[in-house]
Design a protein around this motif. Structure first.
Motif, PDB file in Angstrom:
ATOM      1  N   ILE A  35       1.007  -1.268   0.020  1.00 38.72           N
ATOM      2  CA  ILE A  35       0.048   0.069  -0.090  1.00 38.72           C
ATOM      3  C   ILE A  35       0.866   1.241   0.017  1.00 38.72           C
ATOM      4  CG2 ILE A  35      -1.952  -1.111   1.089  1.00 38.72           C
ATOM      5  CD1 ILE A  35      -1.268   0.049   3.850  1.00 38.72           C
ATOM      6  N   PHE A  36       2.187   0.977  -0.131  1.00 43.45           N
ATOM      7  CA  PHE A  36       3.074   2.244   0.000  1.00 43.45           C
ATOM      8  C   PHE A  36       3.674   2.677  -1.197  1.00 43.45           C
ATOM      9  CE2 PHE A  36       3.408  -0.590   3.939  1.00 43.45           C
ATOM     10  CZ  PHE A  36       2.912   0.296   4.900  1.00 43.45           C
ATOM     11  N   GLY A  37       2.916   2.293  -2.210  1.00 45.50           N
ATOM     12  CA  GLY A  37       3.148   2.729  -3.677  1.00 45.50           C
ATOM     13  C   GLY A  37       4.859   2.059  -4.240  1.00 45.50           C
ATOM     14  N   VAL A  38       5.064   2.565  -5.239  1.00 44.22           N
ATOM     15  CA  VAL A  38       6.150   1.960  -5.890  1.00 44.22           C
ATOM     16  C   VAL A  38       7.454   2.654  -5.260  1.00 44.22           C
ATOM     17  CG1 VAL A  38       7.614   1.349  -8.016  1.00 44.22           C
ATOM     18  CG2 VAL A  38       5.034   1.262  -8.014  1.00 44.22           C
ATOM     19  N   GLU A  74       6.807   4.670   8.648  1.00 41.33           N
ATOM     20  CA  GLU A  74       6.506   5.272   9.700  1.00 41.33           C
ATOM     21  C   GLU A  74       4.886   5.336  10.032  1.00 41.33           C
ATOM     22  OE1 GLU A  74       8.820   6.192  12.109  1.00 41.33           O
ATOM     23  OE2 GLU A  74      10.071   5.274  10.564  1.00 41.33           O
ATOM     24  N   PRO A  75       4.424   5.406  11.432  1.00 41.05           N
ATOM     25  CA  PRO A  75       2.994   5.543  11.643  1.00 41.05           C
ATOM     26  C   PRO A  75       2.223   6.393  10.660  1.00 41.05           C
ATOM     27  CG  PRO A  75       4.242   5.203  13.567  1.00 41.05           C
ATOM     28  CD  PRO A  75       5.270   5.555  12.586  1.00 41.05           C
ATOM     29  N   ARG A 197      13.129  -2.775   5.214  1.00 41.10           N
ATOM     30  CA  ARG A 197      12.790  -1.195   5.722  1.00 41.10           C
ATOM     31  C   ARG A 197      11.798  -1.131   6.892  1.00 41.10           C
ATOM     32  NH1 ARG A 197      15.995   2.073   1.916  1.00 41.10           N
ATOM     33  NH2 ARG A 197      16.695   0.472   0.201  1.00 41.10           N
ATOM     34  N   ARG A 198      11.443  -2.357   7.232  1.00 41.02           N
ATOM     35  CA  ARG A 198      10.331  -2.369   8.381  1.00 41.02           C
ATOM     36  C   ARG A 198      10.883  -2.936   9.448  1.00 41.02           C
ATOM     37  NH1 ARG A 198       4.631  -3.770   5.045  1.00 41.02           N
ATOM     38  NH2 ARG A 198       3.978  -3.117   7.048  1.00 41.02           N
ATOM     39  N   ALA A 199      10.361  -2.775  10.587  1.00 39.77           N
ATOM     40  CA  ALA A 199      10.728  -3.254  11.811  1.00 39.77           C
ATOM     41  C   ALA A 199      10.275  -4.697  11.960  1.00 39.77           C
ATOM     42  CB  ALA A 199       9.899  -2.522  13.140  1.00 39.77           C
ATOM     43  N   SER A 200       9.226  -5.091  11.023  1.00 37.34           N
ATOM     44  CA  SER A 200       8.908  -6.463  11.089  1.00 37.34           C
ATOM     45  C   SER A 200       9.755  -7.472  10.142  1.00 37.34           C
ATOM     46  CB  SER A 200       7.456  -6.535  10.568  1.00 37.34           C
ATOM     47  OG  SER A 200       7.181  -6.034   9.304  1.00 37.34           O
ATOM     48  N   PHE A 201      10.707  -7.113   9.515  1.00 37.60           N
ATOM     49  CA  PHE A 201      11.647  -7.650   8.530  1.00 37.60           C
ATOM     50  C   PHE A 201      12.409  -8.749   9.320  1.00 37.60           C
ATOM     51  CE2 PHE A 201      16.170  -8.156   7.000  1.00 37.60           C
ATOM     52  CZ  PHE A 201      15.794  -8.793   5.624  1.00 37.60           C
TER      53      PHE A 201
END
Length: 222
Positions: A35-38, A74-75, A197-201
């Motif tokens: 959902i964060f685009g390309v 980010e949130p 790039r995410r904390a859930s990586f």
């Protein structure tokens, strides 16, 4: 690696990020965004598939709503990106995905991989679009809504067991409805586990899912 313009069958023009390998491509891979685009992560994934020998193309599926949208994790970014979901026209999403598939068809067979929103798009494409050789679908929460649709090609499904947004009743319903799909549950992984790039990586889950995805495409695309 270049920005290109695609034209869907209804005349809509959308952007795309194209990564080409050195030498002759083994085939094409449509890479469908979260959902964060390309954004940088999706471009990184295109580059990774290009390094594996494929022409990889990520269509900008939000261009019908807002041109060139991309953001981080980010949130505030997440809240902004989620606002696009109820605005999506899934028929238009398929048109834009088909435009990317058609562009890649010059390189041979075409597979599709998608992440988050893109996981659901990739599954729907496997069921509704011609010319898809295989699909790898990462943590697609809406696949459950499409699970009665039979894919026309081999499909992998990748879920994180710690994903609160896609609870067991969601992915178990998909597993029960689609025994014809290859199902993988990563026990220690959360939503977005593929994205560094995410904390859930989750490096181990990401590496295993990428290996499985590339093996799928090696068998079906080239």
């Amino acid at each position: 690696m270049t920005a290109i313009t695609l034209t869907a069958k209804d005349g809509h023009q959308l952007g795309g990020y194209l990564a080409l390998p050195q030498g002759t491509p083994r085939g094409g891979i449509v890479v469908i965004q979260e959902i964060f685009g390309v954004n940088v992560h999706i471009r990184d994934m295109c580059d990774r598939f290009a390094a594996a020998g494929y022409a990889a193309l990520a269509p900008a599926l939000f261009d019908r709503i807002e041109r060139d949208f991309e953001c981080g994790y980010e949130p505030d970014d997440i809240a902004m990106a989620r606002a696009f979901i109820p605005k999506l026209d899934w028929d238009a999403v398929m048109l834009d995905t088909e435009a990317a598939r058609a562009e890649l068809s010059q390189y041979g067979k075409v597979g599709i991989v998608g992440y988050c929103l893109g996981g659901s798009v990739a599954f729907l494409a496997a069921a509704e679009m011609d010319g898809i050789a295989a699909a790898s679908c990462y943590y697609g929460g809406k696949i459950k809504d499409f699970a009665d649709k039979k894919p026309h090609c081999p499909v992998q499904l990748h879920y994180g067991a710690l994903d609160k947004g896609i609870p067991p009743e969601n992915y178990e319903a998909v597993r029960a409805a689609r025994p014809d799909c290859e199902f993988h549950l990563y026990e220690d992984a959360d939503h977005g586990f593929n994205c560094d790039r995410r904390a859930s990586f989750h490096p181990e889950a990401a590496a295993m899912a990428q290996k499985r995805t590339e093996e799928l495409f090696a068998k079906t695309v080239g």
